[in-house]
Design a protein around this motif. Structure first.
Motif, PDB file in Angstrom:
ATOM      1  N   LEU A   1      -9.972  -9.041   2.317  1.00 46.01           N
ATOM      2  CA  LEU A   1     -10.056  -7.593   2.528  1.00 46.01           C
ATOM      3  C   LEU A   1     -10.532  -6.903   1.258  1.00 46.01           C
TER       4      LEU A   1
ATOM      5  N   VAL B   1       0.863  -1.179   0.000  1.00 46.79           N
ATOM      6  CA  VAL B   1       0.000   0.000   0.000  1.00 46.79           C
ATOM      7  C   VAL B   1       0.899   1.229   0.000  1.00 46.79           C
TER       8      VAL B   1
ATOM      9  N   VAL C   1      -2.244  -8.252   5.758  1.00 42.78           N
ATOM     10  CA  VAL C   1      -3.672  -7.969   5.933  1.00 42.78           C
ATOM     11  C   VAL C   1      -4.459  -9.277   5.908  1.00 42.78           C
TER      12      VAL C   1
ATOM     13  N   ASP D   1      -9.283   1.199   7.007  1.00 44.69           N
ATOM     14  CA  ASP D   1      -8.126   0.781   7.804  1.00 44.69           C
ATOM     15  C   ASP D   1      -6.951   1.733   7.664  1.00 44.69           C
ATOM     16  N   GLU D   2      -6.784   2.312   6.491  1.00 45.24           N
ATOM     17  CA  GLU D   2      -5.663   3.221   6.232  1.00 45.24           C
ATOM     18  C   GLU D   2      -5.992   4.678   6.574  1.00 45.24           C
TER      19      GLU D   2
ATOM     20  N   GLN E   1     -12.771  -1.557   2.814  1.00 49.95           N
ATOM     21  CA  GLN E   1     -12.262  -1.751   4.176  1.00 49.95           C
ATOM     22  C   GLN E   1     -10.832  -1.247   4.290  1.00 49.95           C
ATOM     23  N   LEU E   2     -10.030  -1.422   3.251  1.00 48.65           N
ATOM     24  CA  LEU E   2      -8.662  -0.912   3.273  1.00 48.65           C
ATOM     25  C   LEU E   2      -8.657   0.606   3.404  1.00 48.65           C
TER      26      LEU E   2
END
Length: 68
Positions: A16, A5, A12, A24-25, A20-21
């Motif tokens: 995923l 990323v 992860v 999460d980020e 959602q990433l």
């Protein structure tokens, strides 16, 4: 699984999604972000359904307008 990323390799969970990433980020202004996976653009309306795979390279892009 491992993905990259923004140039940083991360471990992860399997399954995923791009949506959602983004959460999460802590992506700022997610409504304006453009996402690429392995240099391919992901349609904004498909973030919830797009599941990442081991080895994927994800980038978050912001396009700026303006100027004279």
């Amino acid at each position: 699984m491992k993905i990259t990323v923004a140039g940083v390799q991360k471990e992860v969970a399997d399954g995923l999604t791009v949506a959602q990433l983004i959460v999460d980020e802590n992506v700022e202004t997610p409504q304006y972000v453009t996402v690429t996976i392995n240099d391919e653009f992901v349609e904004n309306g498909t973030f919830e359904q797009t599941v990442l795979k081991d080895g994927d390279n994800v980038e978050f892009l912001y396009f700026m307008g303006g100027g004279q």
